[in-house]
Design an enzyme around this catalytic site. Structure first.
Site, PDB file in Angstrom:
ATOM      1  N   ASP A   1      -5.356   5.744  -4.673  1.00 44.82           N
ATOM      2  CA  ASP A   1      -4.607   6.787  -5.379  1.00 44.82           C
ATOM      3  C   ASP A   1      -5.491   7.500  -6.389  1.00 44.82           C
ATOM      4  O   ASP A   1      -5.554   8.737  -6.436  1.00 44.82           O
ATOM      5  CB  ASP A   1      -3.404   6.151  -6.088  1.00 44.82           C
ATOM      6  CG  ASP A   1      -2.093   6.832  -5.717  1.00 44.82           C
ATOM      7  OD1 ASP A   1      -2.098   7.641  -4.777  1.00 44.82           O
ATOM      8  OD2 ASP A   1      -1.071   6.553  -6.365  1.00 44.82           O
TER       9      ASP A   1
ATOM     10  N   ASP B   1       5.214   4.605  -3.730  1.00 46.94           N
ATOM     11  CA  ASP B   1       5.459   4.109  -5.080  1.00 46.94           C
ATOM     12  C   ASP B   1       6.671   3.185  -5.134  1.00 46.94           C
ATOM     13  O   ASP B   1       6.922   2.556  -6.163  1.00 46.94           O
ATOM     14  CB  ASP B   1       5.654   5.284  -6.041  1.00 46.94           C
ATOM     15  CG  ASP B   1       4.441   6.191  -6.084  1.00 46.94           C
ATOM     16  OD1 ASP B   1       3.323   5.671  -5.939  1.00 46.94           O
ATOM     17  OD2 ASP B   1       4.600   7.419  -6.239  1.00 46.94           O
TER      18      ASP B   1
END
Length: 534
Positions: free
Chosen positions: A350, A428
């Protein structure tokens, strides 16, 4: 889980939080200020600070140069641009280059008109420190509309209405994410109890063989998955306009299967309507066939109307929640070591593709943001160059359907700019959810009263709160795993240390095998020793 599920998992991490910074272009008749109208714009607040209202704002006479892209000074017609607002066409060069040329000729404001809807000003600002005039994108059809309403005598100014003190869409996303992680982990625990339940034909407690749909991630599998994720993201970056439809198709199939698995788990507990029909020597419950048709219909309806922002987000969120729940329940982490490797690698993934890749790409763009936002407006990649793509004003760019979307109903510019959404990527939810599911299964195996599962779920909620606070303070999209991974991993580790179960928690199911092997070896050594004494 099947091929559609695995392919879906490869792209669930491709969406960071992205929010278009929207403002309003307030236009009036330069000769008769009683006539006025507003139009939507997008701008970069890191480049330009706009007032919150048009009251007491400075107006500039608009010079329409939409016959030019303003990529060189030679494209400027013989008109005076001093102290004027200029509107030019998008394409051929960066908005920053257009801004430099406009500013050098005395312009005070630059608008870039696009036939493909509103773009996001995300170019690399390095080397343009002397550029001070406001820059914004506007729809080409709005420029045409202004000319029809006001003629050639137009004065404009820009402003950006403030967001409300509290965005209720963030609260909705928070509740959805925490609910999904908690329910997914609890469901995984129920599945573990089923596996541990003794077989009806056996008098002894024997562990059942895991169901076929459950998939266990080993550390080696985790590393391989990480590499595939990186390759998939790069493929989407270079071949987005083709692969996006593959991803949409995969999502439709995987989400329909996930919705069926979630609802069928509830329906099977209902003691009614269990009549069966037989076909080709196979039988199935009628209610499950009806349920399968319903799930397929929901998925197909979303696919057909996916660009209807007014209501399609509801179907996408329902399918997305089912997708996440099914993966959290189905994909099993064997031990905490595998969880640490997975969450750590995806955290690096990420951060690297959001924050580091702008320093590596030619145009200073983040690969993650570029893929998440879709193709850049009115341009597409064609070898090494960027070429303008003719398009109608109502063209809709396809987006990856890997997010939970909730409309921001309180935003005052919504009616002009279309619905504004708060977004949270499936990754997420699923990635920390896998850790929560492992904690729940560990609780089941060790009879630890759900202390690991509850602590991990609370840590996830705290991580989400931190993410939203940083999002509101920084006013820009955040990779949520940057905050969720430390919160969940540190909390789970602390609980294991406090309970003095770190070795067992680290090794997971393998610990029981090791323990049994050690005990057997000790017993063998004791027996051998006794024989030697005799």
């Amino acid at each position: 889980m099947g091929l559609p599920g695995l392919l879906g998992l490869l792209v669930l991490l491709l969406w960071p939080q992205i929010r278009a910074e929207e403002g309003i272009l307030h236009a009036t008749d330069a000769e008769n200020s009683s006539t006025e109208k507003d139009y939507c714009i997008t701008y970069n607040s890191n480049w330009t600070a706009l007032p919150s209202t048009f009251v007491n704002a400075t107006y500039y006479k608009l010079e329409n140069l939409t016959s030019s892209t303003l990529c060189s000074a030679s494209e400027i017609p013989r008109v005076d641009l001093k102290d004027k607002a200029v509107v030019v066409m998008a394409g051929k060069c960066s908005i920053l280059i257009k801004g430099v040329i406009a500013q050098s000729n005395g312009a005070k404001l630059l608008l870039v008109a696009s036939k493909d809807g509103l773009l996001l000003p995300q170019d690399n600002r390095t080397g343009f420190n002397d550029l001070t005039i406001p820059l914004a994108y506007v729809r080409y059809k709005d420029v045409v509309g202004m000319s029809q309403v006001f003629g050639s005598s137009i004065s404009v100014t820009l402003y950006s209405p403030p967001f409300p003190p509290f965005d209720y869409s963030i609260l909705v996303i928070f509740l959805i994410s925490v609910f999904t992680v908690a329910l997914g982990g609890y469901w995984s625990g129920l599945s573990e109890l089923e596996d541990l339940r003794p077989s009806p034909s056996s008098d002894e407690m024997q562990q059942r063989k895991p169901k076929d749909e459950n998939v266990t991630f080993t550390p080696l599998t985790v590393i391989l998955f990480f590499v595939i994720c990186c390759v998939m993201l790069l493929l989407l970056y270079f071949f987005y306009k083709w692969l996006v439809y593959v991803i949409i198709g995969v999502f439709c199939l995987a989400s329909a299967m996930s919705l069926f698995n979630c609802l069928s788990a509830l329906i099977r507990n209902v003691p009614y309507g269990r009549c069966r029909i037989s076909c080709f020597h196979k039988s199935a419950e009628v209610r499950l066939l009806v349920l399968a048709a319903f799930c397929i219909a929901v998925s197909v309806t979303w696919a057909v109307f996916r660009n209807e922002d007014r209501w399609s987000w509801i179907l996408q969120d329902i399918l997305g929640i089912a997708f996440c729940l099914n993966f959290i329940k189905t994909l099993r982490m064997p031990n905490f070591k595998a969880c640490v490797i997975l969450l750590g690698l995806l955290l690096l993934y990420d951060v690297f593709f959001v924050f580091i890749t702008p320093f590596l790409t030619k145009n200073g763009e983040s690969i993650m943001v570029e893929v998440a936002a879709g193709p850049s407006g009115n341009t597409e990649k064609n070898g090494e160059s960027l070429v303008e793509v003719p398009a109608e004003s109502n063209v809709t760019h396809e987006k990856l359907p890997v997010v939970i979307r909730v409309p921001r109903l309180e935003y005052s510019a919504m009616t002009l700019c279309g619905m504004s959404f708060s977004l949270l990527g499936f990754g997420d939810i699923i990635v920390p959810g896998l850790l929560a599911a492992y904690c729940r299964r560990f609780d089941v195996r060790t009879s630890s009263s759900s202390v690991y599962f509850i602590s991990c779920t609370i840590a996830y909620a705290v991580g989400m709160v931190i993410t939203f606070i940083v999002l509101m303070v920084m006013k820009t999209g955040q990779p949520a795993l940057l905050y969720l991974v430390p919160c969940t991993l540190i909390t789970s580790s602390a609980i294991a240390w406090m309970r003095k179960e770190m070795k067992k928690f680290w090794n997971g199911g393998a610990y029981e095998i090791m323990e049994q092997t050690d005990n057997a070896a000790n017993e063998e050594n004791i027996t051998r020793g006794e024989q030697e004494l005799e």
